[in-house]
Every structure is written in C-alpha cells, then in structure tokens.
Design an enzyme around this catalytic site. Structure first.
Site, PDB file in Angstrom:
ATOM      1  CG  HIS A  43       4.255 -16.329  -5.892  1.00 16.75           C
ATOM      2  ND1 HIS A  43       5.581 -16.008  -5.944  1.00 16.75           N
ATOM      3  CD2 HIS A  43       3.774 -15.942  -7.098  1.00 16.75           C
ATOM      4  CE1 HIS A  43       5.880 -15.434  -7.105  1.00 16.75           C
ATOM      5  NE2 HIS A  43       4.810 -15.399  -7.827  1.00 16.75           N
ATOM      6  CD  GLU A  97       1.196 -16.038  -9.945  1.00 23.74           C
ATOM      7  OE1 GLU A  97       1.430 -17.255 -10.041  1.00 23.74           O
ATOM      8  OE2 GLU A  97       2.084 -15.169 -10.086  1.00 23.74           O
ATOM      9  CG  HIS A 101       1.948 -19.961 -13.360  1.00 23.21           C
ATOM     10  ND1 HIS A 101       3.107 -20.580 -13.762  1.00 23.21           N
ATOM     11  CD2 HIS A 101       2.326 -18.772 -12.829  1.00 23.21           C
ATOM     12  CE1 HIS A 101       4.153 -19.789 -13.475  1.00 23.21           C
ATOM     13  NE2 HIS A 101       3.700 -18.687 -12.910  1.00 23.21           N
TER      14      HIS A 101
HETATM   15  P1  5GP Z   1      11.889 -15.791 -10.482  1.00 20.76           P
HETATM   16  O1  5GP Z   1      12.783 -15.526 -11.627  1.00 20.76           O
HETATM   17  O2  5GP Z   1      11.439 -14.566  -9.740  1.00 20.76           O
HETATM   18  O3  5GP Z   1      12.298 -16.939  -9.607  1.00 20.76           O
HETATM   19  O4  5GP Z   1      10.562 -16.342 -11.150  1.00 20.76           O
HETATM   20  C1  5GP Z   1       9.776 -15.516 -11.921  1.00 20.76           C
HETATM   21  C2  5GP Z   1       8.529 -16.252 -12.293  1.00 20.76           C
HETATM   22  O5  5GP Z   1       8.802 -17.313 -13.215  1.00 20.76           O
HETATM   23  C3  5GP Z   1       7.830 -16.970 -11.141  1.00 20.76           C
HETATM   24  O6  5GP Z   1       7.055 -16.136 -10.375  1.00 20.76           O
HETATM   25  C4  5GP Z   1       7.018 -17.970 -11.898  1.00 20.76           C
HETATM   26  O7  5GP Z   1       5.904 -17.346 -12.492  1.00 20.76           O
HETATM   27  C5  5GP Z   1       7.986 -18.411 -12.944  1.00 20.76           C
HETATM   28  N1  5GP Z   1       8.827 -19.523 -12.479  1.00 20.76           N
HETATM   29  C6  5GP Z   1      10.084 -19.434 -11.961  1.00 20.76           C
HETATM   30  N2  5GP Z   1      10.573 -20.651 -11.686  1.00 20.76           N
HETATM   31  C7  5GP Z   1       9.603 -21.543 -12.024  1.00 20.76           C
HETATM   32  C8  5GP Z   1       9.520 -22.961 -11.986  1.00 20.76           C
HETATM   33  O8  5GP Z   1      10.444 -23.681 -11.581  1.00 20.76           O
HETATM   34  N3  5GP Z   1       8.363 -23.505 -12.421  1.00 20.76           N
HETATM   35  C9  5GP Z   1       7.320 -22.762 -12.885  1.00 20.76           C
HETATM   36  N4  5GP Z   1       6.212 -23.392 -13.288  1.00 20.76           N
HETATM   37  N5  5GP Z   1       7.380 -21.424 -12.937  1.00 20.76           N
HETATM   38  C10 5GP Z   1       8.502 -20.824 -12.518  1.00 20.76           C
HETATM   39  P1  5GP Z   2       5.643 -14.400 -11.233  1.00 17.42           P
HETATM   40  O1  5GP Z   2       6.904 -14.070 -10.572  1.00 17.42           O
HETATM   41  O2  5GP Z   2       4.636 -15.233 -10.538  1.00 17.42           O
HETATM   42  O3  5GP Z   2       5.670 -14.551 -12.716  1.00 17.42           O
HETATM   43  O4  5GP Z   2       5.093 -12.936 -11.191  1.00 17.42           O
HETATM   44  C1  5GP Z   2       4.569 -12.343 -10.080  1.00 17.42           C
HETATM   45  C2  5GP Z   2       4.039 -11.052 -10.630  1.00 17.42           C
HETATM   46  O5  5GP Z   2       2.992 -10.610  -9.805  1.00 17.42           O
HETATM   47  C3  5GP Z   2       5.087  -9.960 -10.671  1.00 17.42           C
HETATM   48  O6  5GP Z   2       4.829  -9.179 -11.799  1.00 17.42           O
HETATM   49  C4  5GP Z   2       4.811  -9.182  -9.428  1.00 17.42           C
HETATM   50  O7  5GP Z   2       5.092  -7.835  -9.533  1.00 17.42           O
HETATM   51  C5  5GP Z   2       3.320  -9.366  -9.255  1.00 17.42           C
HETATM   52  N1  5GP Z   2       2.935  -9.409  -7.868  1.00 17.42           N
HETATM   53  C6  5GP Z   2       1.935  -8.694  -7.346  1.00 17.42           C
HETATM   54  N2  5GP Z   2       1.828  -8.926  -6.028  1.00 17.42           N
HETATM   55  C7  5GP Z   2       2.786  -9.828  -5.712  1.00 17.42           C
HETATM   56  C8  5GP Z   2       3.176 -10.445  -4.498  1.00 17.42           C
HETATM   57  O8  5GP Z   2       2.608 -10.242  -3.410  1.00 17.42           O
HETATM   58  N3  5GP Z   2       4.195 -11.323  -4.561  1.00 17.42           N
HETATM   59  C9  5GP Z   2       4.842 -11.598  -5.723  1.00 17.42           C
HETATM   60  N4  5GP Z   2       5.840 -12.469  -5.698  1.00 17.42           N
HETATM   61  N5  5GP Z   2       4.520 -11.020  -6.891  1.00 17.42           N
HETATM   62  C10 5GP Z   2       3.495 -10.142  -6.886  1.00 17.42           C
END
Ligand code: 5GP
Ligand code: 5GP
Ligand code: 5GP
Length: 219
Positions: A43, A97, A101
């Site tokens: 991811h 990503e 990040h």
């Molecule tokens: P979700 O709300 O789906 O858990 O997280 C959404 C996105 O926020 C993740 O895919 C990631 O990009 C970022 N994120 C969530 N939790 C963390 C964390 O604990 N550390 C970091 N560096 N990013 C996070």
């Molecule tokens: P994060 O949660 O890392 O900030 O965001 C992930 C982003 O990448 C979301 O916008 C999600 O729609 C997109 N994405 C594309 N492909 C994938 C996948 O295979 N897994 C996840 N978790 N996110 C994906």
C-alpha cells in the site's frame, strides 16, 4: 544537510491483503494488467512521528514522474498493484503514494529510491510465508486468533506488526492490512515506536482467500 530539521522519526511499511480489499462491500477492480497473485501487496511506505502524527504532501515541486520508474514498472505491477475501481494501470496509486508520503522523506530517497525501498522491504518481510509458518493460510470461513497471527509474523520478522481489519460483505472481521515499522533510513524493520490507532480486529479474524474473490461489475 544538518540545517534541515528531521521531518519524521520512522516509517510505516503498509501491505494490504487483496482478498480483504476485494470482498468488502465496496469491492475492487483488478488492474488492467490482470488479476494479481494471491499475495500481500504494497500500500505504501509512510513517514511517521513517534507521537503518532505524520507529515503529508511535503513537496509539490517534486510531482510523480513516470519516467523515473520506467524500468521498475513490471515489479510495481506485480508487487504494488492497484485494486481500486475503476481498473487502472497503477500510475495513479503510485503517484498518490509518492506525492502524499514519499515527498516527505526526500532526505532519504528520490522517487525511484522510494519505490525500490518498498519493493525491497516487501521481499524481506515475506508476510505470506510468515503466516504460513504459523499454520495460517488463506481460506474462507476459517477464523484465527489475533494473537496467533501477530505471533507468526513476529517470529518470522523479529518485531510485532500492527494488524488492521475490515469487514467482508457478511460482516466478518478479516485481516486487511499489516503495518511494520522501519527505521528512518528505510532499510531495517524496527520495534514500533507507536502503533496506529484504528480499526480493531476483535479476537476471531478471517484470512480470506483471494482466488475465490468476486469482482465488482464495472459496466
Ligand atoms: P484511513 O483513514 O483509510 O486509515 O487512512 C487514509 C490514509 O491516511 C492512509 O492511506 C494514509 O495515506 C494516511 N494515514 C492513515 N493513518 C496513517 C498513519 O498512522 N501514518 C501515516 N503516515 N499515514 C496515515
Ligand atoms: P491513502 O489511503 O494511501 O491516502 O490513499 C490510497 C489512495 O489510493 C486512495 O485514493 C485509493 O482510492 C487509491 N488506491 C488505488 N488503488 C488502491 C489500492 O489497491 N489500495 C488502496 N488502499 N488504495 C488504492
Ligand atoms: P480514496 O477516497 O482516498 O480513494 O479512498 C478512501 C478509502 O476507500 C481508502 O481506504 C481506500 O483504500 C478505499 N477505497 C477507495 N476505492 C476503493 C475501491 O474501489 N474498493 C475498495 N474496497 N476500497 C476502496
């Protein structure tokens, strides 16, 4: 450059289980390159602080440049596939990503180095093998103790992971993502300075198969 303050303390290396992404209510779409193997996939590699906070979108002047990963693309398609809908070629996911990040750790790697570091960590972790060593294999309708899943990974990798769950379409908790902590040079797994707070798993967790996963109808 010592005058540049350190922006983060460590990384979370996060892998997803495609079976659990795809059998959730939102479903998934296989990448244009075809259905990924039944294996964990990357991811992201996320800079993080020891207090739980994290930087994001740190350098808009360094956007994702496909040409910098051109000869990594088949590795990325295999180990870092996109499963979001609609089907994509992965570029959008990798762009997201890197920009969200990766650009927060420019003192550690450039864009190419970011993707190489993650690919290398995935090989080192070999999570599917780690779980298998603990007798945990992908199967539908079979439940495992959370402690046994953690222990299998801890034994194989040396450090306790954080396991995030989601729910399948019938409401069962299942292993969705595994977080491992990595030192600030992005090369070695370490003990986590802090675990994420997130979706709890409960004690009985499924590790669903991916081969039998259904796919959301795109048309
Ligand atoms: P979700 O709300 O789906 O858990 O997280 C959404 C996105 O926020 C993740 O895919 C990631 O990009 C970022 N994120 C969530 N939790 C963390 C964390 O604990 N550390 C970091 N560096 N990013 C996070
Ligand atoms: P994060 O949660 O890392 O900030 O965001 C992930 C982003 O990448 C979301 O916008 C999600 O729609 C997109 N994405 C594309 N492909 C994938 C996948 O295979 N897994 C996840 N978790 N996110 C994906
Ligand atoms: P984003 O809105 O940033 O694309 O994604 C928000 C959350 O929904 C992320 O946790 C991402 O992984 C998830 N998500 C986005 N698109 C899909 C999808 O097509 N299928 C599934 N199962 N989750 C998705």
């Amino acid at each position: 450059d010592l005058s540049v303050p350190k922006q983060f303390d460590f990384f979370y290396f996060v892998q997803q289980w495609p079976g659990s992404y795809c059998d959730s209510r939102r479903g998934c779409c296989y990448p244009k390159t075809g259905k990924p193997a039944e294996d964990f996939s990357i991811h992201g590699l996320w800079p993080n602080n020891a207090d739980g906070s994290y930087p994001s979108n740190c350098d808009p002047s360094n956007p994702f440049d496909e040409s910098k990963v051109s000869n990594l693309e088949s590795d990325l398609q295999e180990h870092w596939p996109t499963l979001a809908c609609p089907s994509g070629d992965g570029l959008k996911f990798w762009r997201h990503e890197w920009e969200k990040h990766g650009t927060c750790a420019e003192s550690v790697f450039n864009e190419r180095g970011y993707f190489e570091a993650a690919l290398s960590l995935k090989r080192k972790a070999n999570l599917l093998n780690a779980l298998e060593s603990g007798g945990i294999r992908p199967a539908d309708g079979k439940f495992h103790k959370m402690g046994q899943m953690k222990e299998a990974i801890t034994k194989a990798v040396g450090y306790e992971p954080y396991i995030e769950c989601n729910v399948d379409s019938s409401g069962h908790h299942q292993l969705y993502q595994v977080y491992q902590c990595v030192d600030a040079s992005a090369s070695n797994f370490i003990e986590c300075p802090i675990f994420p707070h997130g979706r709890s798993c409960g004690n009985e967790v499924e590790f669903p198969s991916f081969s039998s996963a259904s796919i959301r109808d795109e048309l």
